[in-house]
Design a protein around this motif. Structure first.
Motif, short mmCIF file in Angstrom:
data_model
loop_
_atom_site.label_atom_id
_atom_site.label_comp_id
_atom_site.label_asym_id
_atom_site.label_seq_id
_atom_site.Cartn_x
_atom_site.Cartn_y
_atom_site.Cartn_z
N LYS A 28 0.83 -1.20 0.00
CA LYS A 28 0.00 0.00 0.00
C LYS A 28 0.87 1.25 0.00
N GLU A 29 0.30 2.33 -0.50
CA GLU A 29 1.03 3.59 -0.53
C GLU A 29 1.08 4.21 0.86
N LEU A 30 2.13 4.98 1.09
CA LEU A 30 2.26 5.65 2.37
C LEU A 30 1.32 6.85 2.44
N PRO A 31 0.72 7.08 3.60
CA PRO A 31 -0.11 8.27 3.77
C PRO A 31 0.77 9.48 4.09
N TYR A 32 0.13 10.62 4.23
CA TYR A 32 0.82 11.78 4.78
C TYR A 32 0.77 11.70 6.31
N PHE A 33 1.87 12.12 6.93
CA PHE A 33 1.95 12.15 8.39
C PHE A 33 1.92 13.61 8.82
N LEU A 34 0.83 14.01 9.45
CA LEU A 34 0.66 15.39 9.90
C LEU A 34 1.10 15.47 11.36
N MET A 35 2.08 16.32 11.65
CA MET A 35 2.57 16.40 13.02
C MET A 35 3.18 17.77 13.28
N PRO A 36 3.18 18.21 14.54
CA PRO A 36 3.84 19.47 14.87
C PRO A 36 5.35 19.37 14.66
N ASP B 253 9.64 12.04 3.25
CA ASP B 253 9.01 12.88 2.24
C ASP B 253 7.50 12.98 2.43
N HIS B 254 6.95 12.21 3.34
CA HIS B 254 5.50 12.21 3.54
C HIS B 254 5.09 12.97 4.79
N ILE B 255 6.02 13.63 5.46
CA ILE B 255 5.69 14.38 6.67
C ILE B 255 5.22 15.79 6.31
N LEU B 256 4.08 16.18 6.86
CA LEU B 256 3.57 17.54 6.73
C LEU B 256 3.59 18.19 8.11
N ILE B 257 4.30 19.30 8.24
CA ILE B 257 4.36 20.01 9.51
C ILE B 257 3.10 20.87 9.66
N VAL B 258 2.43 20.75 10.80
CA VAL B 258 1.19 21.50 11.02
C VAL B 258 1.30 22.30 12.31
#
Length: 508
Positions: free
Chosen positions: A105-113, A153-158
């Motif tokens: 399966k494809e990796l999701p985005y990881f949303l984290m501070p 590459d899948h980490i999104l900083i929030v």
């Protein structure tokens, strides 16, 4: 764009996060569309706190991460939301990535501070080896440094100004899954609560939360946040129930900070070893105060996880900057008052041997690899093999014991008693000393207000519920007893107490 509609929305605990303190918190939000496609969103992805016997594994073992096999095969994991940098909330993300890759399966985005992303990339994970620990009768070794290269590459900083939209590519906004965030007070920097909007429903996920911050200003700011219209009247409030069995209101962290500073000030000619949770912001507050006072005693930060936390610190800035003179934001936060200089070290040696050194170190929970545990076992500790505790030394526990760790901490306390050093330990939440600690140490111990919980007690939880006015309350992050107690203070608000793997349907 097609006018595709959401058919079903549900929430399920897949991590055991409903059943125990320090467990592998993980909640699966599933959104099913009219064309039968299903998207999944994980709210936290934790690692359980392992035991210390020989049958347990320290580190990212499959037994200590959420039950990823409970995710239905037809559900596409679209995003993973991490609320804060504590392992029982973010420690399972590596294993999740491995699980998804191995499943094709494809990796999701990881949303984290930002702080959580920094800490994940700098952690060392622990694993077992066949080497006995004479103090704890366990086995351990240090595993290799493990970065999150598999999904960097899948980490999104929030942060609290972020909005991220997920869901079916052909859905309009009403039928998309919209994430936004708000700052919460907890015992680690950069903690976030989550607002999820989908199909006309609003879900609030608190993560770990307390009403009071490190000081009055942080408390006021969070109360103001709770008054924000974005948070009002959620259809479902998923609220941290860990402190629901504690009576009364919470306390600000500065009470514990003042107690620790008082011990240091009252003993200018004695060596002070202070152990606490490595992620506690109060350590930075203590160091800043020492810096403001122009401390003339050597200060050492000892223990890998504590050093990592201090490098990122409050405001997400490394603490080894030489100057903040030209940084207005740093000046506002107080960084001009804290320039480490030559009096603080991350290294070991002569500084610690100094008769009036202040050593902040890991080990408040008697972890086998922590600095305090290794200090008591010189044969396993090359870093501090020449350092020996004496009756002139002071050891301060600036964190209470996590329930379940009492036997191991009692062993360390008994070992400390044998050195003749003076021991300080936190009072219980009710302001009384803890009998099991007194039994372990005897008369050579003093109880002080050295710890403030990262979880809101009953009075504060009641205030949060009263301010947010949810349609339905779902207590989380605690055993059934605490979750039921939180339900008792909800008044006429309906309360749901699902078991692990029990689906809670929100739509239809």
């Amino acid at each position: 764009m097609n006018d595709i509609q959401v058919k079903k929305v549900s929430v399920t605990s897949i991590g055991g996060g409903l059943s125990g303190i320090g467990n592998k918190n993980c909640y699966l939000l599933t959104v099913e569309y009219a064309d039968a496609t299903k998207f999944g969103y994980l709210l936290d992805c934790g690692q359980s706190i392992p035991g210390w016997d020989e049958d347990t594994t320290l580190g990212l073992d499959w037994n200590h991460v959420p039950n990823f096999s409970a995710i239905p095969n037809d559900v596409v994991i679209d995003a993973v939301v991490i609320s804060h940098a504590h392992r029982d909330h973010d420690g399972g993300t590596n294993k999740l990535a491995e699980f998804l890759v191995e499943s094709g399966k494809e990796l999701p985005y990881f949303l984290m501070p930002q702080y959580a992303a920094n800490m994940q990339q700098s952690r060392e994970h622990r694993a077992l080896a066949k080497k006995p620990n004479p103090l704890l009768d366990s086995r351990y070794t240090i595993a290799s440094h493990h970065r999150l290269e598999i999904y960097d590459d899948h980490i999104l900083i929030v942060d609290d100004k972020t909005e991220e939209v997920f869901g079916h590519p052909d859905a309009d906004r009403e039928n998309s899954v919209v994430f936004s965030f708000f700052k919460v007070n907890h015992s680690v920097a950069d903690s976030l609560g989550v607002i999820i909007e989908v199909a006309g429903k609003k879900i609030i996920y608190s993560g770990d939360v307390r009403l009071h911050g490190a000081n009055q200003r942080e408390t006021f700011d969070f109360v103001r946040t709770l008054s924000d219209e974005r948070l009002k009247s959620p259809d479902l409030l998923m609220l941290d129930a860990t402190g629901a069995d504690k009576k009364g209101p919470g306390k600000a962290e500065d009470i514990a900070i003042d107690s620790l500073l008082g011990i240091i000030d009252e003993n200018p000619d004695r060596r002070v070893f202070a152990t606490m949770f490595s992620s506690q912001p109060k350590l930075l507050e203590v160091l800043m105060t020492l810096g403001r006072k122009g401390v003339d005693r050597p200060v050492v930060i000892h223990g890998g996880s504590m050093q990592d936390n201090m490098k990122w610190g409050h405001g997400l800035r490394p603490l080894n900057y030489e100057s903040y003179e030209d940084d207005e934001d740093a000046t506002r936060r107080g960084y001009k008052e804290f320039v480490p200089g030559s009096w603080m070290r991350y290294s070991y040696g002569e500084f610690e041997v100094s008769p009036n050194a202040i050593i902040f170190l890991t080990g408040s929970q008697a972890e086998p690899l922590a600095a305090l545990t290794r200090l008591l076992n010189p044969e396993y500790n090359q870093d501090m093999k020449d350092i020996h505790l004496t009756p002139n030394d002071i050891v301060v526990f600036a964190a209470r014991t996590i329930p379940g760790n009492e036997p191991q901490v009692a062993t360390v306390l008994e070992q400390l008693r044998g050195t003749g050093c003076t021991i300080y330990y936190p009072l219980g939440h009710d302001g009384n000393e803890l009998p099991w600690v007194r039994k372990s140490v005897g008369p050579n111990i003093t109880f002080k207000e050295l710890h403030v919980s990262g979880h809101a007690p009953r009075d504060d939880l009641e205030q949060i519920i009263r301010m947010l006015k949810p349609a339905v309350l779902m207590p989380i992050h605690a055993p059934l007893e605490q979750r039921a107690m939180l339900g008792e203070i909800a008044g006429e608000i309906p309360v749901i107490l699902p078991e692990d793997l029990e689906e809670v349907i929100l739509v239809p």
